[in-house]
Scaffold this motif. Sequence first.
Motif, PDB file in Angstrom:
ATOM      1  N   SER A 169      19.130  -3.720  22.112  1.00 23.36           N
ATOM      2  CA  SER A 169      20.237  -2.777  21.975  1.00 23.36           C
ATOM      3  C   SER A 169      21.527  -3.529  22.245  1.00 23.36           C
ATOM      4  O   SER A 169      21.523  -4.737  22.510  1.00 23.36           O
ATOM      5  N   LEU A 170      22.623  -2.816  22.227  1.00 18.25           N
ATOM      6  CA  LEU A 170      23.903  -3.435  22.526  1.00 18.25           C
ATOM      7  C   LEU A 170      23.937  -4.058  23.916  1.00 18.25           C
ATOM      8  O   LEU A 170      24.659  -5.026  24.140  1.00 18.25           O
ATOM      9  N   TRP A 171      23.142  -3.525  24.851  1.00 18.03           N
ATOM     10  CA  TRP A 171      23.210  -4.106  26.196  1.00 18.03           C
ATOM     11  C   TRP A 171      21.966  -4.909  26.569  1.00 18.03           C
ATOM     12  O   TRP A 171      21.869  -5.431  27.674  1.00 18.03           O
ATOM     13  N   THR A 172      21.024  -5.061  25.656  1.00 17.31           N
ATOM     14  CA  THR A 172      19.855  -5.913  25.875  1.00 17.31           C
ATOM     15  C   THR A 172      19.700  -6.812  24.663  1.00 17.31           C
ATOM     16  O   THR A 172      19.198  -6.394  23.625  1.00 17.31           O
ATOM     17  N   ARG A 173      20.140  -8.064  24.788  1.00 18.59           N
ATOM     18  CA  ARG A 173      20.266  -8.933  23.629  1.00 18.59           C
ATOM     19  C   ARG A 173      19.319 -10.144  23.647  1.00 18.59           C
ATOM     20  O   ARG A 173      19.420 -11.019  22.788  1.00 18.59           O
ATOM     21  N   GLN A 174      18.398 -10.185  24.605  1.00 24.02           N
ATOM     22  CA  GLN A 174      17.518 -11.340  24.710  1.00 24.02           C
ATOM     23  C   GLN A 174      16.795 -11.678  23.401  1.00 24.02           C
ATOM     24  O   GLN A 174      16.627 -12.863  23.085  1.00 24.02           O
ATOM     25  N   PRO A 175      16.339 -10.701  22.593  1.00 19.96           N
ATOM     26  CA  PRO A 175      15.641 -11.070  21.358  1.00 19.96           C
ATOM     27  C   PRO A 175      16.451 -11.951  20.416  1.00 19.96           C
ATOM     28  O   PRO A 175      15.872 -12.638  19.561  1.00 19.96           O
ATOM     29  N   GLU A 176      17.774 -11.970  20.563  1.00 21.05           N
ATOM     30  CA  GLU A 176      18.600 -12.830  19.720  1.00 21.05           C
ATOM     31  C   GLU A 176      18.368 -14.311  20.016  1.00 21.05           C
ATOM     32  O   GLU A 176      18.757 -15.170  19.222  1.00 21.05           O
ATOM     33  N   LEU A 177      17.736 -14.598  21.161  1.00 20.30           N
ATOM     34  CA  LEU A 177      17.516 -15.987  21.576  1.00 20.30           C
ATOM     35  C   LEU A 177      16.149 -16.490  21.129  1.00 20.30           C
ATOM     36  O   LEU A 177      15.448 -17.148  21.887  1.00 20.30           O
ATOM     37  N   GLY A 178      15.757 -16.144  19.916  1.00 21.86           N
ATOM     38  CA  GLY A 178      14.546 -16.709  19.337  1.00 21.86           C
ATOM     39  C   GLY A 178      13.545 -15.731  18.773  1.00 21.86           C
ATOM     40  O   GLY A 178      12.859 -16.043  17.799  1.00 21.86           O
ATOM     41  N   LEU A 179      13.427 -14.532  19.336  1.00 22.75           N
ATOM     42  CA  LEU A 179      12.380 -13.625  18.879  1.00 22.75           C
ATOM     43  C   LEU A 179      12.723 -12.982  17.539  1.00 22.75           C
ATOM     44  O   LEU A 179      11.862 -12.868  16.649  1.00 22.75           O
ATOM     45  N   LEU A 180      13.954 -12.541  17.364  1.00 21.32           N
ATOM     46  CA  LEU A 180      14.353 -11.982  16.067  1.00 21.32           C
ATOM     47  C   LEU A 180      14.159 -13.013  14.964  1.00 21.32           C
ATOM     48  O   LEU A 180      13.683 -12.691  13.862  1.00 21.32           O
ATOM     49  N   GLN A 181      14.529 -14.246  15.249  1.00 23.17           N
ATOM     50  CA  GLN A 181      14.418 -15.311  14.252  1.00 23.17           C
ATOM     51  C   GLN A 181      12.956 -15.607  13.922  1.00 23.17           C
ATOM     52  O   GLN A 181      12.603 -15.823  12.754  1.00 23.17           O
ATOM     53  N   THR A 182      12.095 -15.624  14.944  1.00 19.80           N
ATOM     54  CA  THR A 182      10.681 -15.904  14.713  1.00 19.80           C
ATOM     55  C   THR A 182      10.031 -14.788  13.893  1.00 19.80           C
ATOM     56  O   THR A 182       9.223 -15.053  12.989  1.00 19.80           O
ATOM     57  N   CYS A 183      10.376 -13.547  14.203  1.00 19.30           N
ATOM     58  CA  CYS A 183       9.849 -12.429  13.418  1.00 19.30           C
ATOM     59  C   CYS A 183      10.259 -12.550  11.954  1.00 19.30           C
ATOM     60  O   CYS A 183       9.430 -12.375  11.042  1.00 19.30           O
ATOM     61  N   ARG A 184      11.527 -12.847  11.717  1.00 17.49           N
ATOM     62  CA  ARG A 184      11.984 -12.995  10.331  1.00 17.49           C
ATOM     63  C   ARG A 184      11.234 -14.128   9.629  1.00 17.49           C
ATOM     64  O   ARG A 184      10.792 -13.971   8.480  1.00 17.49           O
ATOM     65  N   GLU A 185      11.097 -15.254  10.292  1.00 16.99           N
ATOM     66  CA  GLU A 185      10.417 -16.409   9.707  1.00 16.99           C
ATOM     67  C   GLU A 185       8.986 -16.078   9.301  1.00 16.99           C
ATOM     68  O   GLU A 185       8.513 -16.491   8.229  1.00 16.99           O
ATOM     69  N   LEU A 186       8.279 -15.314  10.143  1.00 13.09           N
ATOM     70  CA  LEU A 186       6.866 -15.020   9.915  1.00 13.09           C
ATOM     71  C   LEU A 186       6.641 -13.753   9.093  1.00 13.09           C
ATOM     72  O   LEU A 186       5.486 -13.431   8.773  1.00 13.09           O
ATOM     73  N   GLY A 187       7.706 -13.036   8.763  1.00 16.35           N
ATOM     74  CA  GLY A 187       7.554 -11.793   8.010  1.00 16.35           C
ATOM     75  C   GLY A 187       7.019 -10.649   8.847  1.00 16.35           C
ATOM     76  O   GLY A 187       6.326  -9.762   8.340  1.00 16.35           O
ATOM     77  N   VAL A 188       7.350 -10.647  10.143  1.00 12.94           N
ATOM     78  CA  VAL A 188       6.892  -9.630  11.092  1.00 12.94           C
ATOM     79  C   VAL A 188       8.036  -8.659  11.360  1.00 12.94           C
ATOM     80  O   VAL A 188       9.171  -9.081  11.615  1.00 12.94           O
ATOM     81  N   ALA A 189       7.749  -7.366  11.311  1.00 15.01           N
ATOM     82  CA  ALA A 189       8.778  -6.373  11.643  1.00 15.01           C
ATOM     83  C   ALA A 189       9.099  -6.448  13.134  1.00 15.01           C
ATOM     84  O   ALA A 189       8.210  -6.643  13.963  1.00 15.01           O
ATOM     85  N   PHE A 190      10.382  -6.281  13.460  1.00 18.40           N
ATOM     86  CA  PHE A 190      10.793  -6.208  14.861  1.00 18.40           C
ATOM     87  C   PHE A 190      11.158  -4.749  15.145  1.00 18.40           C
ATOM     88  O   PHE A 190      12.120  -4.214  14.585  1.00 18.40           O
ATOM     89  N   VAL A 191      10.379  -4.110  16.003  1.00 20.28           N
ATOM     90  CA  VAL A 191      10.590  -2.705  16.357  1.00 20.28           C
ATOM     91  C   VAL A 191      11.338  -2.666  17.682  1.00 20.28           C
ATOM     92  O   VAL A 191      10.827  -3.111  18.716  1.00 20.28           O
ATOM     93  N   ALA A 192      12.557  -2.168  17.637  1.00 24.29           N
ATOM     94  CA  ALA A 192      13.455  -2.203  18.796  1.00 24.29           C
ATOM     95  C   ALA A 192      13.298  -0.934  19.617  1.00 24.29           C
ATOM     96  O   ALA A 192      13.696   0.160  19.178  1.00 24.29           O
TER      97      ALA A 192
END
Length: 319
Positions: A169-192
Amino acid sequence: MRQRQLGALRVGEIGLGAMSFGGMFGATDEEASLRTLDAAQEAGITMIDTANVYGLGVSETVIGRWGRAATVATKCGIVSGPPRSIDNSEPYIRACLEESLRRLKRDHVELYYMHRHDPKVPIEEVAGTMARLIEEGKIGGYGLSEIAPYTLRRAHAEHPVTAVQNEYSLWTRQPELGLLQTCRELGVAFVAFSPLGRGMFGEHAPTRADFRSGVDFRHTNPRFVEPNFAANIAAIEPFRAFCRDRGWTVSGTALAWVLAQGDHIIPIPGTRTAEHLRDWLDVHPSAEDLAEIGRILPAGFAWGDRYGDHQSMAVERYC
């Protein structure tokens, strides 16, 4: 509502988190929950997200009684206790799934998550169990929750992962430090999950009096205790003013920001009422608006950790 990819399925770009149906954030009742499910369907929301521990089965039971066609995701792995623990063994996963299916009045679910990963059980074993459930037609795909990128890579190599569900969310941004990118690379949906900051990005700022002692998660969460709570309310107020100036709802704007961070992201806000659900819709900020939101609420603005030590069992931290 526009749609996004969830494995082989297309679902509404916003899902509905059903944790609150179990009374986790205040009193509710079955009729109110059923009205909320009806409103979600009318809005084009097609994915309902629940878990066996939400109200100790109450959330799943309500969804089962609702009984309408939807993409349903549920979870297992947390043993309520006392004491609370984590179980990733195949017998436990299978037993929980059968109980969930009974409550949901279904013979399969489209998505089944491991709610927490037990580090004592190799994630490859969990993926193998899930692969067998897919082969048996019990689940359409599997997901993992509160994991790190390295766990996703290991599981995905064993059997493709459909979705990862972590807080964002706007106040929880940890996934921007690698997890969002890994999901995109592998074709995995990221459910927030908790894309509205557990109520902080609702139409009215919460107060400490809103939290039920001993039941509400927020009562002892670091971001909701003083002095952090008052600091967070103050930090978010300029964002509320930004939304008011444009005639937008606060929750709809916060969700629009999450959606704009990647087309593989599906936020699952939760609510106990149909009225609140309608606030999520029809906000479409421009690139300039999104940049201004980022200026008002930069990464790391929140005071306090998103979990206290007593709330972080089996949550994987990687930064």
